[in-house]
Structures are given as C-alpha cells and as structure tokens.
Design a protein around this motif. Structure first.
Motif: not given
Length: 304
Positions: A42-50, A103-106
């Motif tokens: 996800g945008l924040d680096g979460g979500g487990g990946g796909s 990259g991603f954002l937090r």
C-alpha cells in the motif's frame, strides 16, 4: 520510437505503478528488456504485498512485443537486492541500467512523527537505493576487471522535497536529500568501472503525490490535451539517462515535470568573508548578516 535503449537490460524498482510503471513501459518501448520490481504494498508500505502490480506491467510490455520479467523481492534487504540483480542476469544474461524508484510515504508533522514511521521511510527510500546500487556496482566492477566494462547507468530518484524540504514530510525529505549525497559519491567512485550515476527530482500525479497536489494535478478534461502531470512525462529523461546516449553525464541532479527539464545546481560557495583571525560572536553575526544580504534567498519549503 528511436530505439535508444535497444538491447539494454534495465531494472526498475517500484515499477508496478506510477512513475516506475511509466519508466518500465518507456524503456521497453525503446527496445530494452526490463526487470519489473514491485512489492505490491500500500501507499504506506502496508498490506502484505502482492505480485499483481509487477506482473501486470510485465504483461503490458509483453503484449506490446517487448521482453520483461517480474521480481517481487524487497530491495531494502540485502537478499532482495542481490536477487534483483541475479534476476536480470538469469533472465537476460546482463545488466546495463538500474533505476531506483521504489518508495512509500508515512507523513507526519515532526512532533507527531514516531520512530517507526521515520525508520520505515528511511529504509525503503535510502536503503532501498543503496542496496540495489551496491549489488549492481559489484557486478559492474567484476565485469570491468574482467575486461568487459559496459556503458552502465544508474538513475536515482530524489524529490523536490529533498532539495527544498516539505512540511509534514521530515522523514521523506531527509531520505530524498540523502539520495542526492549517495548519487554524488557513487558517481565519483564508480566512474572507473564505466558506471554513470545521476538523480532526478520528478513531479507527477501518482499515489504518493495525489494528496499533496490535489488542487493542481487533475488530469486534463479535454481529449488530446497535454496532461502536464502524467508520470510518463518524466520517463523520457530517465530513458535517456539510462541509455548509452548519455555518455559523459554523471553526478548531476535533474528536475523533471510536465514538459520541463531543469538542471539543479546544489550547494556551491556563495558570498564569503575572511577576517584572517578568530571572530567574536558579535563580529561573526554582523558579517553573516551582510553575507546573507548579498546571497540568493533559498527556495520556499513545500507547504510553507
């Protein structure tokens, strides 16, 4: 198309969406074979990946007659970065260009920015540039020592946030500023092996920028109108920097937005004063105020 990247093998990290996807498609359109890396988070680096986003771009490239393979490893880990370079060599027998883009954002204001958000963003952006660069450079050094020096290219991804700062993005701005420093060092160290290293500071409509530029980044409403913020506008410069045609260009930072390319000129010595002896604090302050009055003002911090 000119085929400016004909026969080159190119890695693009974070290539499942946004700028990375545009770069991968643009390289393929110019004749390159592409390793499409993306974790699919996800945008924040979460979500487990796909594996879906990377494979979708590979399918697009293949449908257009190009060659590509997907890589789903974590480029901010030593194992993932090493396997990324190995994927290019296993699939295509060589590696010519590395585009570091993942990259991603937090985002948080500094007083609300916790250590985990700081560490995660520094890891994916800065370590995620360093490790693929390290492993690619080791390969190119070995090739050069074996008498097979290539016209190797690295394109790193900084940001206007790294050059000017961005309110609410202390972690991201720090990481992107550090990428410029890494670029300059790599350009100096790797030149002897035939490797050129440059950085871009792109501005485009992606998942990472849609909130920050919501008022100015809408797609054009009329058919055929120039979409100034389309990610693909940045890619031609990246493809050129990643090709043999960019011979002699290294250690530079370019801003790319819409139809505009700008050479960014970083820290240089400006106005100076030398007393020839130690200043008192009051003298240092008086001299400094005069120097500031004679200097160029800094650009505004984004969001200030």
């Amino acid at each position: 198309m000119t085929g400016i990247a004909d026969g080159r093998v190119v890695i693009v990290t974070g290539a499942g969406r946004g700028l990375g996807r545009a770069h991968a498609l643009a390289f393929a359109a110019e004749g390159a074979k592409v390793v499409v890396n993306d974790l699919g988070v996800g945008l924040d680096g979460g979500g487990g990946g796909s594996a879906g986003p990377a494979q979708a771009v590979v399918d697009e490239i293949r449908a257009l007659g190009g060659e590509a393979v997907a890589h789903g490893g974590d480029v901010a880990s030593g194992e993932g970065a090493a396997s990324l370079v190995a994927a290019a060599l296993d699939a295509f027998g060589r590696l010519d260009t590395l585009v570091n883009n993942a990259g991603f954002l937090r985002d948080r204001m500094l007083v609300n920015l916790d250590e985990d958000a700081w560490d995660a963003v520094m890891r994916v952006h800065l370590k995620g540039h360093f490790l693929p660069l390290k492993h690619a450079a080791a390969h190119w050094r070995a090739e050069a020592k074996a008498g097979r020096a290539a016209a190797a290219r690295v394109v790193n991804t900084s940001s206007g946030a790294g050059l000017l700062g961005s309110v609410g993005q202390g972690n991201y701005s720090a990481a992107k500023a550090a990428i410029v420093g890494l670029t300059l060092v790599a350009a100096a160290e790797l030149a002897r092996y035939g490797v050129q290293v440059n950085a871009i500071a792109p501005a485009a409509r992606t998942r990472m920028t849609e909130r920050a530029f919501a008022d100015t980044m809408a797609a054009p409403s009329s058919a055929g109108a120039f979409d100034a913020m389309a990610p693909g506008n940045v890619s031609p410069l990246v493809v050129w920097l990643g090709s043999a045609a960019s011979e002699g260009v290294t250690g530079r930072v370019f801003e790319a937005e819409a139809g505009r390319i700008t050479v960014m000129e970083g820290w240089r010595a400006g106005p100076s004063a030398d007393k020839g002896a130690r200043w008192t604090p009051a003298e240092a302050g008086e001299a400094t105020l005069k120097l500031l009055a004679a200097s160029e003002p800094p650009g505004p911090v984004y969001g200030a």
